[in-house]
Design a protein around this motif. Structure first.
Motif, PDB file in Angstrom:
ATOM      1  N   SER A 173       1.532   5.337   0.446  1.00 34.62           N
ATOM      2  CA  SER A 173       1.013   6.502   1.166  1.00 34.62           C
ATOM      3  C   SER A 173       0.561   7.540   0.142  1.00 34.62           C
ATOM      4  CB  SER A 173       2.110   7.102   2.054  1.00 34.62           C
ATOM      5  OG  SER A 173       3.125   7.663   1.231  1.00 34.62           O
ATOM      6  N   ASP A 174      -0.160   8.533   0.594  1.00 36.20           N
ATOM      7  CA  ASP A 174      -0.585   9.615  -0.302  1.00 36.20           C
ATOM      8  C   ASP A 174       0.627  10.296  -0.936  1.00 36.20           C
ATOM      9  OD1 ASP A 174      -3.224   9.081   0.240  1.00 36.20           O
ATOM     10  OD2 ASP A 174      -3.451  10.713   1.691  1.00 36.20           O
ATOM     11  N   GLU A 175       1.691  10.468  -0.163  1.00 39.45           N
ATOM     12  CA  GLU A 175       2.918  11.087  -0.687  1.00 39.45           C
ATOM     13  C   GLU A 175       3.539  10.216  -1.779  1.00 39.45           C
ATOM     14  OE1 GLU A 175       7.242  11.626   1.135  1.00 39.45           O
ATOM     15  OE2 GLU A 175       5.784  12.945   2.114  1.00 39.45           O
ATOM     16  N   GLU A 176       3.582   8.901  -1.549  1.00 37.78           N
ATOM     17  CA  GLU A 176       4.146   7.995  -2.556  1.00 37.78           C
ATOM     18  C   GLU A 176       3.293   7.983  -3.829  1.00 37.78           C
ATOM     19  OE1 GLU A 176       6.340   4.580   0.122  1.00 37.78           O
ATOM     20  OE2 GLU A 176       4.142   4.648   0.102  1.00 37.78           O
ATOM     21  N   HIS A 178       0.849  -1.181   0.000  1.00 41.03           N
ATOM     22  CA  HIS A 178       0.000   0.000   0.000  1.00 41.03           C
ATOM     23  C   HIS A 178       0.887   1.234   0.000  1.00 41.03           C
ATOM     24  CE1 HIS A 178      -3.673  -2.276   0.631  1.00 41.03           C
ATOM     25  NE2 HIS A 178      -2.973  -3.031   1.466  1.00 41.03           N
TER      26      HIS A 178
END
Length: 99
Positions: free
Chosen positions: A9-12, A7
């Motif tokens: 992250s939003d940053e990734e 999963h």
């Protein structure tokens, strides 16, 4: 064997999106310059210069890969340093680019 799902992250996810958009812009820029007589080496240099204006080519240096583009001309895949292929027709080869 169990499969694993990673999963992000939003940053990734934002980084993946940014990288993907850069790949698209790079391919569009390279496509503009495809013409008879242009070598794959010249196209590779163009792509690297374009990418390096804010990013780093992902393939170059990875496992010894010396080029930014992995190109396929007439169905033959090669790294640019192995064969500098002069295009005979203004066709769009297959490009694999990673930033």
């Amino acid at each position: 064997m169990a499969k694993t799902v990673n999963h992000l992250s939003d940053e990734e996810i934002a980084l993946v999106k940014e990288s993907s958009l850069l790949v698209g812009r790079t391919l569009a820029e390279v496509a503009k310059r495809i013409a008879p007589g242009v070598t794959t080496g010249e196209l590779d240099r163009m792509a690297e210069e374009f990418i390096r204006d804010g990013a780093i080519p992902g393939f170059k240096g990875l496992y010894g890969c010396p080029s930014t583009l992995l190109t396929s001309v007439n169905g033959k895949l090669f790294m640019v340093y192995l064969v500098i292929h002069r295009l005979k027709k203004a066709i769009l080869p297959v490009w694999i680019v990673e930033c």
